[in-house]
Design a protein around this motif. Structure first.
Motif, short mmCIF file in Angstrom:
data_model
loop_
_atom_site.label_atom_id
_atom_site.label_comp_id
_atom_site.label_asym_id
_atom_site.label_seq_id
_atom_site.Cartn_x
_atom_site.Cartn_y
_atom_site.Cartn_z
N GLY A 48 1.99 -2.68 -3.45
CA GLY A 48 1.20 -3.58 -4.28
C GLY A 48 0.59 -2.90 -5.48
O GLY A 48 -0.11 -1.89 -5.35
N ALA A 49 0.87 -3.46 -6.67
CA ALA A 49 0.33 -2.90 -7.92
C ALA A 49 -0.71 -3.84 -8.51
O ALA A 49 -0.71 -4.11 -9.71
CB ALA A 49 1.45 -2.63 -8.93
N LEU B 220 9.94 -4.98 2.27
CA LEU B 220 10.49 -5.84 3.31
C LEU B 220 9.81 -5.61 4.65
O LEU B 220 9.66 -6.54 5.44
CB LEU B 220 12.00 -5.60 3.44
N ALA B 221 9.41 -4.37 4.92
CA ALA B 221 8.76 -4.06 6.20
C ALA B 221 8.16 -2.67 6.13
O ALA B 221 8.65 -1.79 5.40
CB ALA B 221 9.76 -4.15 7.34
N PHE C 258 -2.82 -11.04 1.14
CA PHE C 258 -2.88 -11.76 2.39
C PHE C 258 -1.50 -12.07 2.95
O PHE C 258 -1.30 -12.09 4.17
CB PHE C 258 -3.66 -13.06 2.18
N ARG C 259 -0.52 -12.30 2.08
CA ARG C 259 0.82 -12.69 2.54
C ARG C 259 1.80 -11.52 2.52
O ARG C 259 3.00 -11.71 2.65
CB ARG C 259 1.36 -13.84 1.67
N HIS D 78 -8.95 -8.57 4.13
CA HIS D 78 -10.12 -9.46 4.09
C HIS D 78 -10.07 -10.36 2.86
O HIS D 78 -9.60 -9.98 1.80
CB HIS D 78 -11.42 -8.65 4.08
N ILE D 79 -10.55 -11.58 3.04
CA ILE D 79 -10.65 -12.58 1.98
C ILE D 79 -12.09 -13.07 1.94
O ILE D 79 -12.72 -13.27 2.98
CB ILE D 79 -9.72 -13.79 2.27
#
Length: 391
Positions: free
Chosen positions: A9-10, A127-128, A161-162, A290-291
């Motif tokens: 994630g960037a 992917l994993a 989150f996804r 967390h959200i």
């Protein structure tokens, strides 16, 4: 490909972590599923706590923040046609917040990473995460149509989150806590100078409104709307009319400035915490763990706290061989996360009017706001939480 830390994630969390590790001489690879233009234009948070701004400066990416960021020394509360300013530095010992959009944070961090020549792969879909519980975790990903594997000593999931990171923690080892709110947040960007020089949080009989900004010429504003509302259900004129009603005060000199709406979207409102934030050598950061509802402006700032904590812990471990800070990562972050969850929940339920609210509910909200504006102790608690909990 092999690296010490694989970062998925960037967003601002992943990019800042990469920068912190680079500064400490620790190798990392950042994988981002989207292309660079998308990352640099997606609209998200825009309020930086004192600690977040300081962390960016300490990482060497604060020059444009200091030139273009809008430092705010207060916020305004509006309710019952009254207005009250909360003086942040006076209540916190000089702490402030800064308006500087997440898009700009990402641009600064991307430019710095590319200038350093550090690996940053766009359009690289994770992917994993495999073998997370071992000392040789790896990330399987697809880049330019081909599958590949990134072998790591550690993996940090900053993939939201996804993303795939959280799914790599066995369900039997996890606990989740969640609250879904019965309303959403309709947010707009508009090409018009802000109507107030600080953020305005308004509680009205028709619901919550927030008047914010992205720059001296761009207004950001939010309206509470029923859960499930589509952005297109409101015309631009209706949005401005509703903002006018909810922001109304007994001050004939104040007017809401209107302008062309350039973007509108609705965000569902929820609170969510995943525990633990670590499994083996996989660490979760930001929205992967967390959200928070947007009312307290905590999402981006929590993510920054997570990666600062991880970078310090890993650096200490590699320098001394002592894993104590790494082992404490989840507990350390979760203490701050739950304080931010508490604050965001309190702000949300104080300012939003729930469907079916009674006269008693309304009076409780007004009593809470009256307490905030007449008690220095209560106001100090708000100011300390708003400007940020320590990392």
């Amino acid at each position: 490909m092999r690296t010490t830390v694989g970062i998925i994630g960037a967003g601002p969390a992943g990019l800042l972590l990469g920068r912190l590790l680079q500064n400490a001489g620790i190798r990392s690879v950042v994988l981002e599923s989207r292309d660079r233009p998308y990352v640099e234009r997606r609209q998200r948070a825009g309020i930086l706590e004192q600690g977040t701004a300081d962390a960016l400066r300490a990482a060497g990416v604060g020059a444009r923040l200091d030139r273009e960021g809008l430092e705010h020394t207060g916020i305004e509360l509006r309710f019952d046609r009254r207005r009250h300013r909360v003086d942040l530095p006076a209540l916190t010992g000089s702490r402030t917040v800064t308006v500087y959009a997440q898009t700009e944070v990402c641009k600064d961090l991307i430019a710095a990473r590319l200038a350093d020549g550090a690996p940053l792969l766009f359009e690289a879909q994770a992917l994993a995460v495999e073998d997370a519980g071992t000392d040789r975790p790896r990330v399987r990903y697809r880049h330019r149509g081909r599958e590949a594997v990134l072998d790591c000593d550690y993996v940090v999931g900053c993939d939201g989150f996804r993303g795939v990171s959280r799914a790599a923690i066995p369900a039997a080892l996890t606990r989740t806590y969640e609250r879904t709110y019965p309303y959403g947040s309709l947010g707009i960007l508009a090409d018009v100078a802000p109507s107030h020089d600080e953020l305005v949080y308004a509680r009205g009989d028709r619901g919550f409104a927030l008047l914010s900004m992205r720059s001296p010429s761009v207004t950001r504003a939010y309206l509470q709307v029923p859960a499930g509302t589509e952005a297109g259900a409101w015309s631009h004129e209706e949005i401005w009319d509703e903002l006018d009603r909810r922001l109304e005060v007994e001050d004939p000199a104040w007017r809401l400035a209107r302008g062309p709406v350039t973007a509108a979207s609705v965000t569902p409102m929820r609170s969510h915490v995943h525990e633990p934030m670590r499994h083996g050598r996989l660490f979760l950061a930001g929205d992967a763990a967390h959200i928070v509802p947007p009312t307290g402006a905590k999402g981006l700032n929590l993510a920054v706290g997570d990666v600062v904590t991880f970078a310090r812990a890993l650096t200490a471990h590699l320098d001394t061989g002592d894993p104590a800070l790494l082992d404490a990562y989840s507990a350390t972050c979760l203490r701050r996360v739950w304080q931010a969850e508490r604050f965001s929940y309190a702000m949300t339920t104080l300012l939003h009017r729930a469907p079916g609210a009674t006269g008693f509910d309304d009076r409780i909200q007004l009593a809470g706001l009256d307490r905030l504006t007449t008690s220095r102790a209560a106001e100090t608690e708000l100011a300390e939480a708003y400007t940020g909990f320590p990392f």
